[in-house]
Enzyme design. Structure first.
Site, PDB file in Angstrom:
ATOM      1  N   ASP A 106       0.982  -1.181  -0.086  1.00  0.00           N
ATOM      2  CA  ASP A 106       0.366  -0.252  -0.034  1.00  0.00           C
ATOM      3  C   ASP A 106       0.680   1.192   0.412  1.00  0.00           C
ATOM      4  O   ASP A 106       1.031   2.036  -0.764  1.00  0.00           O
ATOM      5  CB  ASP A 106      -0.848  -0.113   1.424  1.00  0.00           C
ATOM      6  CG  ASP A 106      -1.413   1.134   1.129  1.00  0.00           C
ATOM      7  OD1 ASP A 106      -2.964   1.348   0.258  1.00  0.00           O
ATOM      8  OD2 ASP A 106      -1.591   2.145   2.364  1.00  0.00           O
TER       9      ASP A 106
ATOM     10  N   ASP B  59       4.870   0.480   3.855  1.00  0.00           N
ATOM     11  CA  ASP B  59       3.768  -0.838   4.721  1.00  0.00           C
ATOM     12  C   ASP B  59       3.943  -1.636   4.071  1.00  0.00           C
ATOM     13  O   ASP B  59       4.315  -1.336   2.103  1.00  0.00           O
ATOM     14  CB  ASP B  59       3.068  -0.743   5.473  1.00  0.00           C
ATOM     15  CG  ASP B  59       1.714  -0.442   4.963  1.00  0.00           C
ATOM     16  OD1 ASP B  59       2.039  -0.272   3.533  1.00  0.00           O
ATOM     17  OD2 ASP B  59       0.484  -0.146   5.769  1.00  0.00           O
TER      18      ASP B  59
END
Length: 624
Positions: free
Chosen positions: A77, A80
């Site tokens: 995303d 992370d």
């Protein structure tokens, strides 16, 4: 004796270079090139040999396996390693919209292959995740445990739990957005690979039906997504998916859906000043305005005009022409929505206005605002002002697109970028060790994550290049996706502005995979284009247990002016039965039946195969 201030000199030189770039004009083509590379840096799964971002390696190779499903692939995303379904699907929708509306511009910049590659990396994953008509695997990874660690994707030790939506655990917002992504992608791929396009459209229709029939918020079904990507509702995604399905199919059912539900679902009621992964209303309103401006409203024209009135509200608010109900802007001219990752809202709005500007121009129309009739060029000027701010025309003289220009963030909040590549530091970087050895180090990131649009400055144009300042220094998929269409459009109207691209240190050793139905031959004639084209369609689908099966029909058409004899085809990735071709003694190689050994000019032959999963790959081996 005076001390030589090397840092100060470097800063001064950088400022002089930036001023020269601004005066000369930004090279949006170079910015586009870098933006596409960001999506390669975010890839999860088995990376291809022609991957351009060389500091990344394979990761997440067992995603979904504990749940008995293959969820390898897709995109991480942000900084992370969670694969959040809602922003990923929105990202693919925006990438596809750019490839559709600015197809000519992207093609002229020789970037369509990379654009389709970025879309396909997402759509391949979505089709894996859509294992049954009413089942969509919506997320891989746990946001809480993932954020407790600072480690490379290649070293992941955090749980890779997969979460799904089904009839008992609905998620109309996420399923609807995924349907929109697949429908838009079907349009983007259609000129290049009709078989893949048809498969995407089939999944899109099933997901729309699932989203509409079993209604609910996805983060009620997947609780641990709530604190990271909370959904404000699903009505906008249902309208959004239906609008994209109408554009992909011309099926009046979908247009009637957005008209019949215009009031109930807020499509003609909500006047908004934000477009994002969560709020699609402005996108729906402009998408439906395009249909109206193309003269395709028919019996639905009256309701579509109501949608357009709300599209105009959004555009007028961006231009500060909305009778006081305008967007907020920073002193430096940046659209400002909220503190956390504000640039994603500015990039999305800039893209929308670039799209709307083109549609108004094509219809010889103007934007109707409370403060007058605005020519389409003004919408594009707003889009350019935001893009220029991103690239360095701002009070900090900072490019917020990493790798572009002389001054950009070097302490990007991104795990892979901030830790030495696995190819240079082969020992494992443990969860907590990453914080101690890499997160807190004052030096810049060892890996430049080209094309990453960071969160950006605050409402007063202040920015702190600090790795711990995740609100400002973390890039996201959803922030970068609109830039592909935006930069391609701006480059097309700017010409060859700037010379930064010639000096760019970005390597180009690789080419993206071909997405064309028509392939070059593999055999003796491999240097030339085969004189046949393949027209794919899916004629039937059914489900057996957890597996969806498809009946594929492939028409082989002789597009040359000469007869074709002894045509041999190579069919790879075939897992089911095939009819209409004769197998040869060579592996995966087939020929036409005896009665059709010669394919006359303009004539056709066809074959059928059945299998689950992706379509087979058909290429020409040889012919006479």
């Amino acid at each position: 004796m005076k001390t030589f201030n090397f840092v100060g000199l470097c800063f001064l030189l950088g400022m002089l270079v930036l001023e020269a770039l601004i005066a000369e004009g930004f090279n949006y083509g170079d910015a586009l090139d870098k933006t596409l590379m960001f999506f390669e840096a975010q890839r999860s799964g088995k990376l291809p040999a022609n991957q351009r971002v060389k500091w990344r390696g394979d990761s997440g190779l067992k995603d979904g396996y504990p749940q008995g499903v293959n969820l390898v692939g897709g995109y991480y995303d942000a900084g992370d390693h969670v694969k959040f379904g809602l922003p990923m699907a929105y990202t693919v929708t925006m990438l596809a919209w750019g490839a559709i509306d600015f197809r000519k511009e992207i093609t002229e910049l020789n970037q369509m292959g990379y654009a389709l590659w970025s879309i396909g990396w997402g759509t391949d994953y979505f089709m894996k995740a859509h294992t049954q008509p009413n089942v969509l695997w919506a997320q891989v990874g746990d946001g809480d445990s993932d954020h407790y660690c600072w480690e490379r994707a290649e070293d992941m030790t955090t749980p890779r739990t997969a979460y799904k939506l089904d009839q008992n655990h609905p998620g109309s917002d996420l399923a609807g957005e995924t349907a929109a992504a697949l429908a838009a992608s079907a349009i983007a791929f259609k000129p290049y690979n009709s078989s893949y396009s048809n498969l995407l459209l089939l999944h899109a229709k099933q997901l729309f039906t699932f989203a509409d029939r079993y209604r609910g918020l996805y983060d009620d079904s997947i609780q641990n997504a709530k604190q990271f990507y909370t959904s404000s509702g699903y009505s906008d995604e249902l309208l959004w998916a239906a609008a994209w399905l109408y554009r992909a199919t011309d099926d009046e059912y979908f247009l009637k859906y957005v008209v019949d539900n215009a009031v109930y679902m807020g499509g003609t009621g909500w006047a908004v000043k934000e477009f994002s992964w969560d709020n699609k209303y402005a996108g729906v309103q402009i998408l439906l305005s395009q249909i109206l401006l193309e003269g395709r409203g028919g019996a639905y024209t009256s309701t579509l005009k109501q949608y357009q009135a709300k599209a105009n509200y959004f555009a007028c608010a961006c231009l500060q022409k909305n009778d006081g109900y305008n967007i907020h802007k920073t002193p430096g001219g940046l659209m400002y929505v909220r503190e956390w990752n504000n640039l994603q809202y500015a990039s999305a709005a800039a893209f929308l206005l670039a799209v709307y500007s083109d549609s108004l121009s094509a219809a010889n129309a103007k934007l109707s605002c409370p403060e007058g009739q605005i020519p389409p060029k003004e919408l594009l000027n707003f889009a350019r002002s935001q893009a220029d701010y991103f690239l360095g025309k701002n009070p900090k003289s900072m490019s917020y697109l990493v790798g572009y220009g002389p001054q950009y963030p070097i302490h990007v909040h991104h795990r892979g970028s901030s830790i030495a590549s696995i190819f240079s530091l082969q020992s494992t970087v443990q969860c907590v060790q990453g914080f101690e050895a890499w997160y807190r180090r004052p030096e810049g990131n060892p890996n430049v994550i080209h094309g990453a649009l960071v969160g950006g400055p605050d409402q007063n144009d202040n920015f702190s290049d600090d790795r711990s300042n995740y609100e400002q220094t973390e890039p996201t998929l959803s922030g970068c996706a609109p830039l592909v269409g935006l930069f391609s459009k701006l480059q097309s109207v700017s010409g060859d502005a700037g010379n930064y691209h010639k000096k760019a240190p970005v390597p180009h050793p690789a080419t993206p995979p071909s997405y064309h139905d028509t392939q070059k031959t593999q055999g003796p004639n491999k240097s030339q284009e085969a004189p046949v084209e393949f027209l794919h369609s899916i004629t039937k689908t059914w489900t057996v247990g957890p597996t969806a099966y498809y009946r594929h029909r492939v028409i082989i058409k002789n597009k040359s002016e000469k007869p074709i004899k002894d045509l041999k085809l190579v069919i790879e990735d075939l897992t089911g039965s095939i009819w209409g071709l004769i197998p040869t003694q060579q592996r995966n190689t087939y020929e036409l039946p005896q009665w059709q050994k010669v394919l006359q000019p303009g004539s056709e032959s066809s074959f059928v195969y059945v299998q689950g999963g992706p379509q087979a790959k058909v290429t020409v081996q040889s012919y006479n």
